[in-house]
Design a protein around this motif. Structure first.
Motif, PDB file in Angstrom:
ATOM      1  N   GLU A   6       1.293  -0.814   0.055  1.00 58.51           N
ATOM      2  CA  GLU A   6       0.051  -0.207  -0.043  1.00 58.51           C
ATOM      3  C   GLU A   6       0.599   1.502  -0.527  1.00 58.51           C
ATOM      4  OE1 GLU A   6      -2.182  -0.768   3.687  1.00 58.51           O
ATOM      5  OE2 GLU A   6      -2.848  -2.156   2.089  1.00 58.51           O
ATOM      6  N   GLU A   8       3.887   1.672  -0.454  1.00 60.80           N
ATOM      7  CA  GLU A   8       4.633   1.466  -1.902  1.00 60.80           C
ATOM      8  C   GLU A   8       3.592   2.107  -3.289  1.00 60.80           C
ATOM      9  OE1 GLU A   8       7.363   1.378  -2.625  1.00 60.80           O
ATOM     10  OE2 GLU A   8       7.917   0.651  -4.410  1.00 60.80           O
ATOM     11  N   LEU A   9       2.299   2.127  -3.103  1.00 54.14           N
ATOM     12  CA  LEU A   9       1.679   2.078  -4.421  1.00 54.14           C
ATOM     13  C   LEU A   9       1.651   3.493  -4.488  1.00 54.14           C
ATOM     14  CD1 LEU A   9      -0.210   1.963  -6.975  1.00 54.14           C
ATOM     15  CD2 LEU A   9      -1.853   1.143  -5.576  1.00 54.14           C
ATOM     16  N   THR A  10       1.553   4.209  -3.048  1.00 50.24           N
ATOM     17  CA  THR A  10       0.562   5.969  -2.637  1.00 50.24           C
ATOM     18  C   THR A  10       2.731   6.287  -3.500  1.00 50.24           C
ATOM     19  OG1 THR A  10      -0.010   4.796  -0.937  1.00 50.24           O
ATOM     20  CG2 THR A  10       1.014   8.085  -1.090  1.00 50.24           C
ATOM     21  N   ARG A  11       3.883   5.651  -2.899  1.00 46.46           N
ATOM     22  CA  ARG A  11       4.944   6.683  -3.499  1.00 46.46           C
ATOM     23  C   ARG A  11       4.969   6.587  -5.413  1.00 46.46           C
ATOM     24  NH1 ARG A  11       9.519   5.197  -5.822  1.00 46.46           N
ATOM     25  NH2 ARG A  11       8.974   3.030  -5.633  1.00 46.46           N
ATOM     26  N   VAL A  12       4.803   5.163  -5.776  1.00 42.91           N
ATOM     27  CA  VAL A  12       4.709   4.932  -6.794  1.00 42.91           C
ATOM     28  C   VAL A  12       3.674   5.759  -7.895  1.00 42.91           C
ATOM     29  CG1 VAL A  12       4.053   3.545  -9.221  1.00 42.91           C
ATOM     30  CG2 VAL A  12       5.444   2.629  -7.039  1.00 42.91           C
ATOM     31  N   MET A  13       2.707   6.202  -7.630  1.00 47.20           N
ATOM     32  CA  MET A  13       1.107   6.944  -8.605  1.00 47.20           C
ATOM     33  C   MET A  13       1.443   8.384  -7.437  1.00 47.20           C
ATOM     34  SD  MET A  13      -2.623   5.627  -6.873  1.00 47.20           S
ATOM     35  CE  MET A  13      -3.385   4.461  -7.952  1.00 47.20           C
ATOM     36  N   GLY A  14       2.022   8.892  -6.747  1.00 51.58           N
ATOM     37  CA  GLY A  14       2.881   9.757  -6.967  1.00 51.58           C
ATOM     38  C   GLY A  14       3.898  10.303  -8.135  1.00 51.58           C
ATOM     39  N   GLU A  15       5.355   9.458  -7.795  1.00 47.12           N
ATOM     40  CA  GLU A  15       5.900   9.461  -8.803  1.00 47.12           C
ATOM     41  C   GLU A  15       5.627   9.262 -10.411  1.00 47.12           C
ATOM     42  OE1 GLU A  15       9.685  10.244 -10.113  1.00 47.12           O
ATOM     43  OE2 GLU A  15       8.749  10.324  -7.491  1.00 47.12           O
ATOM     44  N   ALA A  16       4.088   9.013 -10.383  1.00 43.01           N
ATOM     45  CA  ALA A  16       3.593   8.613 -12.113  1.00 43.01           C
ATOM     46  C   ALA A  16       3.563   9.664 -12.905  1.00 43.01           C
ATOM     47  CB  ALA A  16       3.071   7.787 -11.791  1.00 43.01           C
ATOM     48  N   VAL A  17       2.608  10.817 -11.508  1.00 48.23           N
ATOM     49  CA  VAL A  17       1.535  11.608 -12.200  1.00 48.23           C
ATOM     50  C   VAL A  17       1.842  12.881 -11.378  1.00 48.23           C
ATOM     51  CG1 VAL A  17      -0.135   9.579 -12.995  1.00 48.23           C
ATOM     52  CG2 VAL A  17      -0.429  11.094 -11.211  1.00 48.23           C
ATOM     53  N   GLY A  18       3.072  12.890 -10.231  1.00 45.85           N
ATOM     54  CA  GLY A  18       2.821  13.902  -9.673  1.00 45.85           C
ATOM     55  C   GLY A  18       3.173  15.511 -10.234  1.00 45.85           C
ATOM     56  N   GLY A  19       4.116  14.535 -11.423  1.00 50.15           N
ATOM     57  CA  GLY A  19       4.340  16.233 -12.138  1.00 50.15           C
ATOM     58  C   GLY A  19       4.189  16.354 -13.077  1.00 50.15           C
ATOM     59  N   VAL A  20       2.907  15.744 -13.023  1.00 54.03           N
ATOM     60  CA  VAL A  20       2.176  15.829 -14.701  1.00 54.03           C
ATOM     61  C   VAL A  20       1.980  17.704 -14.665  1.00 54.03           C
ATOM     62  CG1 VAL A  20      -0.179  15.412 -15.613  1.00 54.03           C
ATOM     63  CG2 VAL A  20       1.250  13.476 -15.060  1.00 54.03           C
TER      64      VAL A  20
ATOM     65  N   ALA B  94       3.752  17.759 -21.400  1.00 55.62           N
ATOM     66  CA  ALA B  94       3.330  18.080 -20.893  1.00 55.62           C
ATOM     67  C   ALA B  94       3.276  17.095 -18.893  1.00 55.62           C
ATOM     68  CB  ALA B  94       1.736  17.521 -20.682  1.00 55.62           C
ATOM     69  N   TYR B  95       4.686  16.327 -19.516  1.00 60.08           N
ATOM     70  CA  TYR B  95       4.880  15.251 -18.114  1.00 60.08           C
ATOM     71  C   TYR B  95       5.587  15.858 -16.977  1.00 60.08           C
ATOM     72  CZ  TYR B  95       1.146  11.781 -20.000  1.00 60.08           C
ATOM     73  OH  TYR B  95       0.731  10.978 -19.825  1.00 60.08           O
ATOM     74  N   LEU B 106       2.788   1.769 -15.066  1.00 63.53           N
ATOM     75  CA  LEU B 106       1.639   2.184 -14.291  1.00 63.53           C
ATOM     76  C   LEU B 106      -0.143   2.581 -14.272  1.00 63.53           C
ATOM     77  CD1 LEU B 106       0.537   2.003 -10.599  1.00 63.53           C
ATOM     78  CD2 LEU B 106       1.001   4.614 -11.132  1.00 63.53           C
ATOM     79  N   TYR B 125      -4.604   5.635  -2.298  1.00 62.33           N
ATOM     80  CA  TYR B 125      -3.432   5.194  -2.580  1.00 62.33           C
ATOM     81  C   TYR B 125      -3.194   6.423  -2.621  1.00 62.33           C
ATOM     82  CZ  TYR B 125      -4.614   1.059  -0.638  1.00 62.33           C
ATOM     83  OH  TYR B 125      -4.938  -0.106  -0.251  1.00 62.33           O
ATOM     84  N   TRP B 126      -4.021   7.147  -4.115  1.00 64.13           N
ATOM     85  CA  TRP B 126      -3.629   8.738  -4.114  1.00 64.13           C
ATOM     86  C   TRP B 126      -4.504   9.940  -3.189  1.00 64.13           C
ATOM     87  CZ3 TRP B 126      -0.497  11.672  -6.869  1.00 64.13           C
ATOM     88  CH2 TRP B 126      -0.730  12.873  -7.065  1.00 64.13           C
TER      89      TRP B 126
END
Lengths: 304, 170
Positions: A6, A8-20, B94-95, B106, B125-126
């Motif tokens: 759980e 790790e998923l929070t971290r991965v989601m943040g890393e994936a779209v946090g900079g969008v 845009a990323y 993901l 989780y987000w």
């Protein structure tokens, strides 16, 4: 290797779209345009539904007549006068903000609404035909404006202002903020639905809870002009059902107060039904679908 | 400035400051479909605009609008038969920061989950919502959210199995 748990998923989601970085300006402009269009559509939809009642309010149709003093009114046995603190309203806080059509179901059609009434009325009662309208608003519902509002009229004689019975259903009525005032023997016009609850002719009234938590209001006018028997039921699922039987001239309403109570108490009133229900209703005759016209003076529904 | 204009500006300020965050949530919900995410955010914010007098009185405007976003997404997914576009077709410019391989892996994995399971994972989780809060926002029972959350996470883990290396090397 790290297990995808759980945290790790929070971290991965943040890393994936946090900079969008979306084009925020375009998002805001697009949202504003859509919001304006939605507002305009709601006004039109509400007006279309309300215009059916506009004639009613003017006393030209089954459901209408002027308001209301409440003076000299008799409280029906075993009931209260309603109003704040007299009855307990269901807890609507768990109902979804945006109701969804359950899987395998579809919204009730106008003809199926009429069929429901047909099944609940005595089979030997006079019937000159049904008229009905469904006003749906797939966007956020609000009291009196959707996502599902329906009205069906059954007349004894084939004339607009003749005696008969009328039903209204409002799927999102629980969103209204002053239900205690409306479910009262002192109630006037509800500004969301343009329905008058208590009228000058109303001589007996009562409000009480039903076993399932619903709130029931019964209204009975004295014999005379525009005699009327009406029952209102607000169910725990947020659905408001109003059943009114109205006479003409000095004639009594064609249906009794007990029949009106029985009709609103039925669990057959459902907003979403199996497709077969709508299909079966296609056989119902005589039937006329009401086409509402915009009534600008009733279009002021937004509170801003 | 009249009351109408004031509220109009109030909405625009809200939308401008929250739009990016809502978009990121929408991007996860749509499994990386950039255009669907834009459409979803504009629809949700449009609804907020149309009901701004109600939204502005909410205890938590962010939660209110996010709830509209999630529910709108689930409704749209039920009504539309078209699938999401794969994440690899998205406008790279845009990323911003972040690992492209991780992002693609993901989002593509998320896109393979049922929309409601995806919504559960995104809210839990987000958005860091509790089980109870997630249940309330989705109109589900808390137990259902727990079960869906566990099974969706397990499925996501399986889907990402081949990409695990990229997930752990950031």
């Amino acid at each position: 290797m790290v297990r995808l748990d759980e945290q790790e998923l929070t971290r991965v989601m943040g890393e994936a779209v946090g900079g969008v970085r979306p084009a925020t300006h375009e998002l805001v402009e697009g949202a504003t345009r859509r919001g304006r269009r939605l507002k305009a559509r709601r006004r039109v939809a509400y007006s279309a539904a309300a215009c059916v009642l506009a004639g009613v309010v003017a006393g030209t149709s089954l459901l209408g007549s002027p308001p209301v003093s409440g003076d000299g009114m008799r409280t029906l046995p075993g009931m209260t006068d309603g109003g704040p603190g007299e009855v307990v309203f269901p807890d609507f806080s768990r109902l979804p903000d945006s109701p969804e059509v359950p899987p395998g179901k579809e919204p009730l059609t106008a003809r199926a609404l009429a069929m429901t009434l047909d099944q609940l009325l005595p089979q030997n009662s006079e019937n000159a035909g049904y008229s009905a309208q469904i006003a749906t608003n797939a966007d956020e519902g609000k009291a009196g404006t959707g996502p599902f509002d329906g009205i069906v009229l059954r007349q004894v004689e084939p004339r607009t202002a003749g005696p008969g019975v009328g039903i209204r259903v409002h799927s999102e009525f629980h969103r209204t903020t002053d239900m205690e005032t409306l479910f009262s023997c002192k109630a006037g016009m509800d500004k969301r639905t343009y329905v008058y609850a208590v009228r000058t002719e109303t001589k007996s009234c009562g409000v009480r809870n039903l076993d399932d938590g619903s709130v029931l209001m019964l209204l009975e006018s004295a014999p005379g002009s525009r005699a009327q028997h009406a029952a209102w039921r607000l169910r725990p699922d947020g659905l408001l059902i109003i059943s009114q039987s109205t006479g003409m001239g000095s004639a009594e309403p064609p249906h009794s107060l007990a029949e009106m109570e029985q009709i609103v108490s039925s669990d057959q009133w459902q907003v979403y039904v199996d497709p077969e229900v709508n299909e079966r209703a296609n056989q119902l005759e005589p039937f006329h679908e009401i086409r509402g016209e915009v009534a600008p003076r009733l279009a002021r529904t937004e509170t801003d | 400035m009249g009351r109408h204009e004031e509220r109009h500006e109030e909405f625009r300020e809200f939308a401008a400051t929250r739009g990016a965050r809502l978009f990121r949530t929408a991007l996860l919900l749509t499994g990386g479909d950039w255009h669907a995410a834009e459409d979803l955010v504009q629809t949700a914010l449009g609804k907020a605009y149309a009901s701004w007098s109600k939204v502005r009185r909410a205890d938590n405007r962010d939660a209110y609008v996010r709830s509209v976003l999630v529910r709108t997404h689930l409704t749209q997914r039920r009504l539309k038969s078209s699938g999401e576009r794969p994440a690899s077709e998205l406008p790279e410019g845009a990323y911003g920061d972040g690992d492209p391989a991780l992002r693609v892996a993901l989002l593509q994995a998320l896109a393979q989950l049922p929309p409601r399971d995806r919504a559960v994972l995104v809210l839990r989780y987000w958005e860091d919502r509790s089980v109870e809060q997630t249940a309330a926002e989705l109109g589900l029972r808390a137990g259902t959210v727990r079960n869906r959350s566990m099974s969706a996470l397990a499925k996501l883990r399986d889907l990402l199995d081949g990409d695990r290396e990229s997930l752990t090397t950031i």
